[in-house]
Design a protein around this motif. Sequence first.
Motif, PDB file in Angstrom:
ATOM      1  N   SER A 119      51.549  52.867  42.465  1.00  9.64           N
ATOM      2  CA  SER A 119      50.334  52.052  42.479  1.00  9.64           C
ATOM      3  C   SER A 119      50.527  50.710  41.784  1.00  9.64           C
ATOM      4  N   ILE A 120      49.838  49.715  42.313  1.00 14.27           N
ATOM      5  CA  ILE A 120      49.583  48.498  41.555  1.00 14.27           C
ATOM      6  C   ILE A 120      48.618  48.908  40.444  1.00 14.27           C
ATOM      7  N   VAL A 121      48.758  48.343  39.257  1.00 12.91           N
ATOM      8  CA  VAL A 121      47.878  48.721  38.156  1.00 12.91           C
ATOM      9  C   VAL A 121      47.253  47.481  37.519  1.00 12.91           C
ATOM     10  N   GLN A 122      46.094  47.710  36.919  1.00 12.30           N
ATOM     11  CA  GLN A 122      45.427  46.667  36.137  1.00 12.30           C
ATOM     12  C   GLN A 122      45.389  47.143  34.686  1.00 12.30           C
ATOM     13  N   ILE A 123      45.837  46.289  33.780  1.00 14.91           N
ATOM     14  CA  ILE A 123      45.876  46.604  32.352  1.00 14.91           C
ATOM     15  C   ILE A 123      44.839  45.750  31.654  1.00 14.91           C
ATOM     16  N   LEU A 124      43.879  46.410  30.999  1.00 18.37           N
ATOM     17  CA  LEU A 124      42.803  45.724  30.290  1.00 18.37           C
ATOM     18  C   LEU A 124      42.860  46.082  28.811  1.00 18.37           C
ATOM     19  N   TRP A 125      42.854  45.044  27.988  1.00 16.27           N
ATOM     20  CA  TRP A 125      42.769  45.273  26.540  1.00 16.27           C
ATOM     21  C   TRP A 125      42.379  43.964  25.873  1.00 16.27           C
ATOM     22  N   GLY A 126      41.262  43.973  25.167  1.00 16.95           N
ATOM     23  CA  GLY A 126      40.818  42.756  24.507  1.00 16.95           C
ATOM     24  C   GLY A 126      40.649  41.623  25.495  1.00 16.95           C
ATOM     25  N   LEU A 127      41.386  40.535  25.305  1.00 17.91           N
ATOM     26  CA  LEU A 127      41.319  39.391  26.199  1.00 17.91           C
ATOM     27  C   LEU A 127      42.316  39.474  27.345  1.00 17.91           C
ATOM     28  N   LEU A 128      43.098  40.550  27.376  1.00 16.58           N
ATOM     29  CA  LEU A 128      44.153  40.665  28.379  1.00 16.58           C
ATOM     30  C   LEU A 128      43.647  41.313  29.663  1.00 16.58           C
ATOM     31  N   ILE A 129      43.896  40.653  30.792  1.00 12.05           N
ATOM     32  CA  ILE A 129      43.735  41.242  32.119  1.00 12.05           C
ATOM     33  C   ILE A 129      45.049  40.986  32.846  1.00 12.05           C
ATOM     34  N   PHE A 130      45.808  42.047  33.109  1.00 14.19           N
ATOM     35  CA  PHE A 130      47.122  41.897  33.737  1.00 14.19           C
ATOM     36  C   PHE A 130      47.204  42.848  34.917  1.00 14.19           C
ATOM     37  N   ASP A 178      35.878  36.780  43.842  1.00 15.54           N
ATOM     38  CA  ASP A 178      36.860  37.786  44.218  1.00 15.54           C
ATOM     39  C   ASP A 178      37.993  37.904  43.206  1.00 15.54           C
ATOM     40  N   LEU A 179      37.875  37.192  42.088  1.00 17.33           N
ATOM     41  CA  LEU A 179      38.860  37.280  41.016  1.00 17.33           C
ATOM     42  C   LEU A 179      38.268  37.978  39.808  1.00 17.33           C
ATOM     43  N   SER A 180      39.135  38.550  38.976  1.00 20.19           N
ATOM     44  CA  SER A 180      38.688  39.075  37.691  1.00 20.19           C
ATOM     45  C   SER A 180      38.395  37.908  36.753  1.00 20.19           C
ATOM     46  N   HIS A 181      37.315  38.027  36.000  1.00 19.78           N
ATOM     47  CA  HIS A 181      36.943  36.981  35.051  1.00 19.78           C
ATOM     48  C   HIS A 181      36.749  37.597  33.675  1.00 19.78           C
ATOM     49  N   LEU A 182      37.162  36.864  32.661  1.00 15.25           N
ATOM     50  CA  LEU A 182      36.919  37.245  31.271  1.00 15.25           C
ATOM     51  C   LEU A 182      36.010  36.181  30.675  1.00 15.25           C
ATOM     52  N   VAL A 183      34.844  36.613  30.187  1.00 14.03           N
ATOM     53  CA  VAL A 183      33.834  35.669  29.701  1.00 14.03           C
ATOM     54  C   VAL A 183      33.518  35.979  28.247  1.00 14.03           C
ATOM     55  N   ARG A 184      33.493  34.952  27.425  1.00 11.69           N
ATOM     56  CA  ARG A 184      33.075  35.073  26.037  1.00 11.69           C
ATOM     57  C   ARG A 184      31.591  34.726  25.960  1.00 11.69           C
ATOM     58  N   VAL A 185      30.766  35.690  25.536  1.00 12.35           N
ATOM     59  CA  VAL A 185      29.313  35.512  25.509  1.00 12.35           C
ATOM     60  C   VAL A 185      28.933  34.396  24.539  1.00 12.35           C
ATOM     61  N   ARG A 186      28.049  33.518  25.020  1.00 12.08           N
ATOM     62  CA  ARG A 186      27.501  32.461  24.177  1.00 12.08           C
ATOM     63  C   ARG A 186      26.027  32.728  23.903  1.00 12.08           C
ATOM     64  N   ASP A 187      25.512  32.086  22.872  1.00 13.50           N
ATOM     65  CA  ASP A 187      24.119  32.272  22.498  1.00 13.50           C
ATOM     66  C   ASP A 187      23.214  31.949  23.681  1.00 13.50           C
ATOM     67  N   GLY A 188      22.303  32.865  24.007  1.00 12.17           N
ATOM     68  CA  GLY A 188      21.383  32.679  25.114  1.00 12.17           C
ATOM     69  C   GLY A 188      21.829  33.295  26.419  1.00 12.17           C
ATOM     70  N   ASP A 189      23.088  33.753  26.488  1.00 11.81           N
ATOM     71  CA  ASP A 189      23.583  34.395  27.712  1.00 11.81           C
ATOM     72  C   ASP A 189      22.950  35.774  27.889  1.00 11.81           C
ATOM     73  N   THR A 190      22.649  36.113  29.128  1.00 17.23           N
ATOM     74  CA  THR A 190      22.216  37.457  29.495  1.00 17.23           C
ATOM     75  C   THR A 190      23.139  37.957  30.597  1.00 17.23           C
ATOM     76  N   LEU A 191      23.205  39.269  30.773  1.00 18.33           N
ATOM     77  CA  LEU A 191      24.094  39.816  31.793  1.00 18.33           C
ATOM     78  C   LEU A 191      23.672  39.384  33.204  1.00 18.33           C
ATOM     79  N   PRO A 192      22.379  39.439  33.554  1.00 12.33           N
ATOM     80  CA  PRO A 192      21.995  38.932  34.881  1.00 12.33           C
ATOM     81  C   PRO A 192      22.350  37.463  35.077  1.00 12.33           C
ATOM     82  N   LEU A 193      22.185  36.655  34.024  1.00 17.28           N
ATOM     83  CA  LEU A 193      22.519  35.241  34.129  1.00 17.28           C
ATOM     84  C   LEU A 193      24.010  35.033  34.357  1.00 17.28           C
ATOM     85  N   LEU A 194      24.841  35.785  33.641  1.00 17.42           N
ATOM     86  CA  LEU A 194      26.288  35.668  33.820  1.00 17.42           C
ATOM     87  C   LEU A 194      26.706  36.136  35.211  1.00 17.42           C
TER      88      LEU A 194
END
Length: 232
Positions: A119-130, A178-194
Amino acid sequence: MPVPSGALTPLRITACTDNGGVVSPQSGAGASIALLINPSQLRHERNTCFSKEKPMGDTGSGRPFSHMQPGKLSFAVVFDGTGVVPRPANSAMPDEVEDQLKALSAVIYAYKGVQHQPSIVQILWGLLIFTGRLTSFSTDYTLFRPSGAPLRATATLAFDSYTSSKQARLEADASSPDLSHLVRVRDGDTLPLLCERIYGDSRYYMDVARFNGLRQFRALEPGTALHFPPLE
């Protein structure tokens, strides 16, 4: 609630499928593994290649660029069967070291008949998406029961990054849903908004909450890192 910064976030490896050029994580039992002991260090290697021949009359400008090599990720993982390592209540990791290694192997190494490759694999940890494919898997056993059954082992893993042809085209548009995104939450952000910002549709907020293990998503803590997986 967002996971507190001091809480343990396990490194997770998930098997993926390449559906028509779009790599997406699999779901269901046995599709992923969350480590009980995180690596103490990671090595993420990136290389660029240049032409071996210098242009005629070169005055020191250097060789012309040729291509980018796939990125490489490597790390060592300790597996423990002594019972001294705290285990999350929802952990699916087996108790015995050999069974833990088999669970890992099933995700990253086992040959998949339909895909005709591991399998192709995705590795997630902290800020890492590989996203990549396994190139090396070696195991050192360091502690045993009197019977010879292993109580502790270290698995050393190496991966080459994987990018489908369609993914490479999408990366020309870094905002593509269609890409994986890593987002750092900022003040005022909500999940629906992101979700509206990334996917163009706020209705994906429940899926993103589940993907990130959020039990409370109405008040996001600024500074929290959230993963937004690609749309299938």
